[in-house]
Design a protein around this motif. Structure first.
Motif, mmCIF file in Angstrom:
data_model
loop_
_atom_site.group_PDB
_atom_site.id
_atom_site.type_symbol
_atom_site.label_atom_id
_atom_site.label_comp_id
_atom_site.label_asym_id
_atom_site.label_seq_id
_atom_site.Cartn_x
_atom_site.Cartn_y
_atom_site.Cartn_z
ATOM 1 N N TYR A 43 9.256 7.793 2.000
ATOM 2 C CA TYR A 43 9.347 7.106 0.703
ATOM 3 C C TYR A 43 10.780 6.666 0.398
ATOM 4 N N ARG A 64 3.993 7.132 -3.566
ATOM 5 C CA ARG A 64 3.226 8.268 -3.066
ATOM 6 C C ARG A 64 1.757 8.114 -3.454
ATOM 7 N N PRO A 65 0.848 8.472 -2.545
ATOM 8 C CA PRO A 65 -0.572 8.401 -2.907
ATOM 9 C C PRO A 65 -0.904 9.413 -3.986
ATOM 10 N N SER A 102 0.865 -1.179 0.000
ATOM 11 C CA SER A 102 0.000 0.000 0.000
ATOM 12 C C SER A 102 0.900 1.227 0.000
ATOM 13 N N THR A 103 0.301 2.392 0.180
ATOM 14 C CA THR A 103 1.088 3.622 0.148
ATOM 15 C C THR A 103 1.883 3.854 1.428
ATOM 16 N N ASN A 104 1.698 3.000 2.455
ATOM 17 C CA ASN A 104 2.500 3.157 3.675
ATOM 18 C C ASN A 104 2.843 1.833 4.352
ATOM 19 N N LYS A 111 -2.612 12.268 -5.832
ATOM 20 C CA LYS A 111 -3.312 13.452 -5.344
ATOM 21 C C LYS A 111 -4.680 13.562 -6.006
#
Length: 309
Positions: free
Chosen positions: A101, A136-137, A44-46, A139
């Motif tokens: 990141y 990165r998610p 996932s993004t994190n 935007k």
């Protein structure tokens, strides 16, 4: 003869004993408590998930998860590090939550029943050799007024002329074409019309970087664009940037990467003082970046001076 017989018997007995020892099953040897086939990937993004396999007869009270921004190549890399997590000796996976990141590397170490830690690092076995980072998610941007206006269906009253579409812009060809030159008579008329008008001083814009280009990507078109930016644009070598970006755009790229490269090419032309060429680039990507392009288009027009005969 009797002596020879005794020696022969002794040699045979020793050989038989050695052969029998080698023929014993491998279970006689102790299995090292080292996990196998470690792997890590962003889920996932994190979050990054680390998985591994336990060898047969693996006996450990717990496994310790270590994390670092540098590869684990030896036990010395464990010095000064505290375990990121401690799991059961039967665990075969762990999900790490990260807040940035950067590239991360992981190692899984066994802690034995007596409390001792079996510190062994074997790259690609119990330690990852390739850094893993999250993306990165994306935007979520609200549509601008320009985009909303463009999406509205236009109607024309009777007798009203339909708007003419903008002319096609040849991305590379337009750069090489020389601008039209105004005669002195036309310029004199323009000066006369502009009498009494004074424009406020304008400041040049600062270089702009897209979020995708702030960190080194894993590969593909984005990686090659990142290298061009790192070697030329970041160093403010804008003449070199123009040449390198034109060569980059000479090869078929993904649409998203092409749009970003064209925008950087427009900036390079802008900082070289070639405002007409910069304007061409920003107009080319105006649909992709309407708000951002508008700011740079306006700045190009502020500084652009028409050539005079």
């Amino acid at each position: 003869m009797r002596v020879f017989k005794v020696i022969s018997t002794a040699v045979f007995a020793a050989f038989f004993t050695l052969f029998s020892a080698r023929a014993q099953p491998s279970a006689m040897s102790t299995t090292r408590p080292v996990v196998d086939m470690i792997s890590a990937k962003a889920v996932s993004t994190n979050k990054i998930k680390i998985t591994w396999k336990l060898p047969k007869d693996f006996s450990a009270e717990a496994v310790l998860i270590y994390k670092n921004t540098q590869p684990f190549t030896s036990v010395e890399n464990l010095e000064g590090l505290s375990p990121e997590a401690q799991l059961s000796g039967k665990a075969v996976s762990y999900t790490d939550t990260v807040t940035n990141y950067r590239d991360y590397y992981y190692a899984v170490i066994a802690r034995l029943e007596d409390g001792s830690v079996y510190k062994v690092i074997i790259p690609s076995v119990n330690a990852t050799v390739k850094g893993v980072k999250v993306s990165r998610p994306a935007k979520k941007e609200e549509p601008s007024e320009e985009q909303l206006e463009a999406a509205r269906e236009k109607t024309y009253e009777t007798g009203t002329l339909r708007e003419l579409p903008l002319p096609y812009l040849d991305l590379i060809g337009d750069i090489e074409r020389k601008p039209n030159v105004l005669s002195k008579k036309v310029m004199d008329c323009g000066i006369e019309l502009a009498q009494g008008y004074s424009a406020s001083p304008k400041e040049k814009l600062e270089p702009y970087f897209f979020d995708q280009d702030l960190f080194e990507p894993g590969g593909g078109d984005d990686y090659f664009l990142f290298e061009v930016l790192k070697n030329y644009f970041v160093k403010k070598d804008y003449k070199g940037s123009v040449k390198a970006l034109q060569e980059f755009l000479g090869v078929n790229r993904t649409q998203e990467t092409t749009d970003r490269a064209v925008f950087y090419l427009g900036q390079a032309q802008y900082f070289n003082g070639n405002y007409r060429n910069a304007l061409t680039m920003f107009l080319f990507v105006e649909d992709s970046y309407p708000v951002l392009s508008k700011k740079w288009i306006n700045s190009c027009l502020d500084f652009y001076e028409l050539p005079v005969k």
